[in-house]
Design a protein around this motif. Structure first.
Motif, PDB file in Angstrom:
ATOM      1  N   LEU A 210       0.855  -1.179   0.000  1.00  0.00           N
ATOM      2  CA  LEU A 210       0.000   0.000   0.000  1.00  0.00           C
ATOM      3  C   LEU A 210       0.893   1.232   0.000  1.00  0.00           C
ATOM      4  O   LEU A 210       1.678   1.441   0.931  1.00  0.00           O
ATOM      5  N   GLY A 211       0.776   2.039  -1.033  1.00  0.00           N
ATOM      6  CA  GLY A 211       1.586   3.237  -1.150  1.00  0.00           C
ATOM      7  C   GLY A 211       0.749   4.485  -0.935  1.00  0.00           C
ATOM      8  O   GLY A 211      -0.096   4.815  -1.768  1.00  0.00           O
ATOM      9  N   ASP A 212       0.980   5.158   0.178  1.00  0.00           N
ATOM     10  CA  ASP A 212       0.244   6.393   0.466  1.00  0.00           C
ATOM     11  C   ASP A 212       1.181   7.583   0.631  1.00  0.00           C
ATOM     12  O   ASP A 212       0.846   8.565   1.280  1.00  0.00           O
ATOM     13  N   TYR A 243       7.332   0.294  -2.816  1.00  0.00           N
ATOM     14  CA  TYR A 243       6.593   1.265  -3.639  1.00  0.00           C
ATOM     15  C   TYR A 243       5.750   2.171  -2.743  1.00  0.00           C
ATOM     16  O   TYR A 243       4.804   1.723  -2.103  1.00  0.00           O
ATOM     17  N   ALA A 244       6.099   3.457  -2.722  1.00  0.00           N
ATOM     18  CA  ALA A 244       5.373   4.403  -1.866  1.00  0.00           C
ATOM     19  C   ALA A 244       4.264   5.127  -2.612  1.00  0.00           C
ATOM     20  O   ALA A 244       3.517   5.893  -2.001  1.00  0.00           O
ATOM     21  N   GLY A 245       4.134   4.854  -3.901  1.00  0.00           N
ATOM     22  CA  GLY A 245       3.169   5.574  -4.727  1.00  0.00           C
ATOM     23  C   GLY A 245       3.898   6.403  -5.752  1.00  0.00           C
ATOM     24  O   GLY A 245       4.935   7.011  -5.464  1.00  0.00           O
ATOM     25  N   GLY A 246       3.361   6.455  -6.971  1.00  0.00           N
ATOM     26  CA  GLY A 246       4.024   7.154  -8.054  1.00  0.00           C
ATOM     27  C   GLY A 246       3.437   8.530  -8.319  1.00  0.00           C
ATOM     28  O   GLY A 246       2.851   9.165  -7.438  1.00  0.00           O
ATOM     29  N   TYR A 247       3.600   8.965  -9.558  1.00  0.00           N
ATOM     30  CA  TYR A 247       3.147  10.300  -9.963  1.00  0.00           C
ATOM     31  C   TYR A 247       1.667  10.506  -9.656  1.00  0.00           C
ATOM     32  O   TYR A 247       1.260  11.549  -9.123  1.00  0.00           O
ATOM     33  N   THR A 248       0.836   9.523  -9.966  1.00  0.00           N
ATOM     34  CA  THR A 248      -0.612   9.678  -9.792  1.00  0.00           C
ATOM     35  C   THR A 248      -0.964   9.898  -8.330  1.00  0.00           C
ATOM     36  O   THR A 248      -1.722  10.810  -7.985  1.00  0.00           O
ATOM     37  N   THR A 249      -0.413   9.067  -7.463  1.00  0.00           N
ATOM     38  CA  THR A 249      -0.704   9.194  -6.041  1.00  0.00           C
ATOM     39  C   THR A 249      -0.212  10.527  -5.491  1.00  0.00           C
ATOM     40  O   THR A 249      -0.907  11.207  -4.735  1.00  0.00           O
ATOM     41  N   GLU A 250       0.989  10.897  -5.899  1.00  0.00           N
ATOM     42  CA  GLU A 250       1.575  12.138  -5.396  1.00  0.00           C
ATOM     43  C   GLU A 250       0.829  13.363  -5.916  1.00  0.00           C
ATOM     44  O   GLU A 250       0.570  14.312  -5.174  1.00  0.00           O
ATOM     45  N   PHE A 251       0.460  13.344  -7.197  1.00  0.00           N
ATOM     46  CA  PHE A 251      -0.152  14.527  -7.796  1.00  0.00           C
ATOM     47  C   PHE A 251      -1.588  14.741  -7.324  1.00  0.00           C
ATOM     48  O   PHE A 251      -1.994  15.861  -7.014  1.00  0.00           O
ATOM     49  N   TYR A 252      -2.368  13.661  -7.244  1.00  0.00           N
ATOM     50  CA  TYR A 252      -3.789  13.814  -6.927  1.00  0.00           C
ATOM     51  C   TYR A 252      -4.092  13.764  -5.435  1.00  0.00           C
ATOM     52  O   TYR A 252      -5.108  14.314  -4.992  1.00  0.00           O
ATOM     53  N   GLU A 265      -0.175  -2.234  -4.918  1.00  0.00           N
ATOM     54  CA  GLU A 265       0.653  -3.110  -5.746  1.00  0.00           C
ATOM     55  C   GLU A 265       0.388  -4.556  -5.351  1.00  0.00           C
ATOM     56  O   GLU A 265       0.431  -4.893  -4.165  1.00  0.00           O
ATOM     57  N   ILE A 266       0.132  -5.396  -6.345  1.00  0.00           N
ATOM     58  CA  ILE A 266      -0.190  -6.801  -6.113  1.00  0.00           C
ATOM     59  C   ILE A 266       0.915  -7.680  -6.691  1.00  0.00           C
ATOM     60  O   ILE A 266       1.356  -7.476  -7.837  1.00  0.00           O
ATOM     61  N   ASP A 267       1.363  -8.652  -5.919  1.00  0.00           N
ATOM     62  CA  ASP A 267       2.349  -9.618  -6.408  1.00  0.00           C
ATOM     63  C   ASP A 267       1.753 -10.393  -7.589  1.00  0.00           C
ATOM     64  O   ASP A 267       0.722 -11.060  -7.461  1.00  0.00           O
ATOM     65  N   ARG A 268       2.402 -10.305  -8.736  1.00  0.00           N
ATOM     66  CA  ARG A 268       1.877 -10.980  -9.935  1.00  0.00           C
ATOM     67  C   ARG A 268       1.790 -12.487  -9.777  1.00  0.00           C
ATOM     68  O   ARG A 268       0.960 -13.139 -10.419  1.00  0.00           O
ATOM     69  N   ALA A 269       2.637 -13.031  -8.940  1.00  0.00           N
ATOM     70  CA  ALA A 269       2.621 -14.484  -8.760  1.00  0.00           C
ATOM     71  C   ALA A 269       1.308 -14.980  -8.167  1.00  0.00           C
ATOM     72  O   ALA A 269       1.003 -16.172  -8.246  1.00  0.00           O
TER      73      ALA A 269
END
Length: 305
Positions: A210-212, A243-252, A265-269
């Protein structure tokens, strides 16, 4: 409630992109569903790679697809039944990364000089993963030639900008209707990344991150609610690493204005064969878990204050 990108230049979107077109798809809540301020977004599950990109590439489409968050759009497809609006991307991540600042471009990838507003020295650009990625798969260079700036500008105009215009509009509409907007930005991570996580609670490995932005992008109650529901389903959940969150999380994410953004983020496995990129039987189980989380959010959003 409007959100203005300080890095945006005023190049209008094409009519087809402005209407959605290939750039994105919006699935609104179904008739009779409860009214909520929830928006689910999947910016990396797009599968369209235009011919002009493939002609410039030194690798095949199969390798480019390894950058996708494959089938994440399917994981959240049922959310409109719970009153959630779903936004999904059309273009593949290797074509344009919607979770980057649009002007995060690597000058070394281009034959001509880039304008001053381009951000060519970020950590993501240095890693080969700017808005237009240099690398795919296990570090292979995507392109067999240098690109022209006009090509990047076209991708931003027809893909990145329409998607974010739509997302900003959905957030504004939710905020106007409910006094609040809640964006959940859905992603998947390679299992190799998930295995590197070590926490006192779970030991080595995790299922979801969970990236906040370390509390800056949403109310703590939102992160706690999502964490509680997922852990009740026996998922190993960690926060903000790797993963702390990318552009979308930071911008919005503007919790002080009651606009909350959380990246998952979900483990693809859990649901995908990472070699063949085919879904496993885990996909249906994970769909059911995502549906349970969606229902919890559809009920619990009022408690966020």
């Amino acid at each position: 409630m409007t959100l203005t990108d300080p890095h945006r230049t005023e190049t209008p979107a094409t009519p087809s992109a402005a209407a959605g077109g290939i750039a994105y798809r919006i699935d609104p809540p179904v008739a009779g569903a409860p009214a909520t301020p929830l928006i689910f977004a999947s910016p990396h599950s797009g599968r369209v790679y235009p011919p002009e990109m493939l002609e410039a590439a030194a690798v095949g489409e199969a390798l480019m697809r390894r950058s996708e968050d494959a089938f994440v759009d399917e994981l959240i497809a049922a959310a409109p039944r719970a009153g959630v609006t779903v936004l999904t991307a059309g273009y593949g991540r290797a074509y344009i990364d919607l979770n980057r600042d649009p002007w995060e471009l690597d000058p070394a990838m281009f034959e001509d000089e880039l304008p001053p507003h381009v951000q060519g020295r970020t950590a993501r650009v240095a890693a080969g993963l700017g808005a237009i990625a240099k690398l795919a798969g296990e570090g292979q260079k995507i392109y067999g030639r240098k690109l022209r700036y006009a090509e990047a500008e076209a991708r931003i105009r027809t893909a990145h900008r329409p998607y974010h215009d739509a997302l900003a509009r959905l957030i504004g509409e939710a905020h106007a209707a409910h006094g609040m907007a809640i964006l959940i930005d859905w992603h998947s991570m390679p299992s190799a990344a998930a295995r590197t996580v070590v926490t006192p609670r779970h030991g080595k490995g995790c299922d979801m991150v969970l990236g906040d932005r370390f509390g800056a992008a949403c109310a703590p109650a939102l992160t706690r609610l999502v964490e509680k529901v997922l852990e009740a389903m026996d998922h190993r959940v960690v926060r903000n690493a790797p993963y702390a969150g990318g552009y979308t999380t930071e911008f919005y994410g503007r919790p002080a204005r009651r606009i909350h953004a959380l990246q998952i983020e979900i483990d693809r496995a859990l649901y995908l064969d990472e070699t063949t990129l085919e879904p496993t039987e885990g996909l249906e189980r994970l769909k059911a878990d995502v549906a349970r989380l969606t229902e919890a959010l559809a009920v619990g959003w009022r408690d966020l204050g």
